[in-house]
Enzyme design. Structure first.
Site, PDB file in Angstrom:
ATOM      1  N   GLN A  53      21.631  15.406 127.068  1.00  0.00           N
ATOM      2  CA  GLN A  53      22.042  14.012 126.927  1.00  0.00           C
ATOM      3  C   GLN A  53      21.114  13.262 125.961  1.00  0.00           C
ATOM      4  O   GLN A  53      21.568  12.476 125.137  1.00  0.00           O
ATOM      5  CB  GLN A  53      22.038  13.321 128.295  1.00  0.00           C
ATOM      6  N   GLU A  54      19.835  13.529 126.059  1.00  0.00           N
ATOM      7  CA  GLU A  54      18.857  12.812 125.239  1.00  0.00           C
ATOM      8  C   GLU A  54      18.930  13.204 123.764  1.00  0.00           C
ATOM      9  O   GLU A  54      18.872  12.342 122.889  1.00  0.00           O
ATOM     10  CB  GLU A  54      17.441  13.068 125.772  1.00  0.00           C
ATOM     11  N   SER A  55      19.021  14.514 123.489  1.00  0.00           N
ATOM     12  CA  SER A  55      18.845  14.946 122.092  1.00  0.00           C
ATOM     13  C   SER A  55      19.774  16.063 121.645  1.00  0.00           C
ATOM     14  O   SER A  55      19.652  16.551 120.531  1.00  0.00           O
ATOM     15  CB  SER A  55      17.412  15.455 121.913  1.00  0.00           C
TER      16      SER A  55
END
Length: 222
Positions: A53-55
């Site tokens: 989700q982050e990267s």
């Protein structure tokens, strides 16, 4: 029936997308999360879902606001967590795991699992103070501040002046935090389903599977 078909289509498209990203990033970096998860007593699929989700598992990811790395840490948070190089996958994963565990430990004891995990994820995204503000608003509106589903519904109110002005921590993009948690839960489910499906035991064979074709034709005619 149509809705079910759409859900299945979304599921398989998302699973395929995750596999493509995993191959392009290199499975070595992706599955380093297993080692870090063991170190911090976390489920590796949850850590993988957060970093996706982050990267999208990109160790060189960077946002316009300056957060970077697989777990998209701010410079201040990285320094607090002892992360020297935010682009180093292991350092970033360890820093993110520590930060998530910190959020988890600072939540009120009245919040139980599994909701506790979802609150910690929201705090990872917008900060513990804003999550607490949303819990206060939820209680004011007659909801249960210890249930994620109740608080999730009220997180978007932190964008509205009427609601955020009296709060301790003020304005926040609460709707984005709610979406953030939902996405991670979806990715976690996809990773879990994929793992279970890989080792799924095939259904028991029926007697007809062991019979010669001639006998099977006879049974079909009966």
């Amino acid at each position: 029936e149509t809705m079910r078909m759409l859900l299945f289509a979304f599921f398989f498209q998302a699973k395929a997308r995750i596999r493509v990203v995993a191959r392009s990033r290199g499975l070595g970096d992706v599955y380093k999360g297993k080692q870090v998860a063991i170190e911090y007593d976390l489920g590796w699929r949850l850590l993988a879902a957060i970093s996706y989700q982050e990267s999208h598992w990109n160790p060189d990811a960077r946002s316009p606001t300056g957060v970077r790395g697989m777990m998209m840490l701010t410079r201040a948070t990285a320094e607090e967590l002892g992360v020297d190089d935010r682009r180093d996958p292991m350092q970033s994963l360890r820093g993110g795991a520590r930060y998530y565990k910190k959020m988890l430990s600072r939540l009120p004891g009245s919040i139980e699992s599994p909701d506790r995990s979802w609150f910690a994820l929201a705090a990872y995204n917008i900060g513990l103070g804003h999550v607490e503000d949303a819990r206060v608003i939820t209680e004011q509106l007659g909801g249960n501040p210890n249930l994620w589903n109740d608080v999730r519904e009220n997180l978007p109110l932190l964008r509205q002046r009427k609601w955020f002005k009296p709060t301790r921590y003020g304005y926040a993009r609460g709707d984005e935090a709610a979406r953030y948690v939902r996405n991670i839960r979806d990715y976690y489910s996809l990773l879990t389903w994929d793992e279970l499906n890989r080792y799924r035991v095939p259904p028991p064979r029926i007697a007809a599977d062991y019979l010669p074709a001639e006998l099977n034709r006879g049974f079909d005619a009966m």
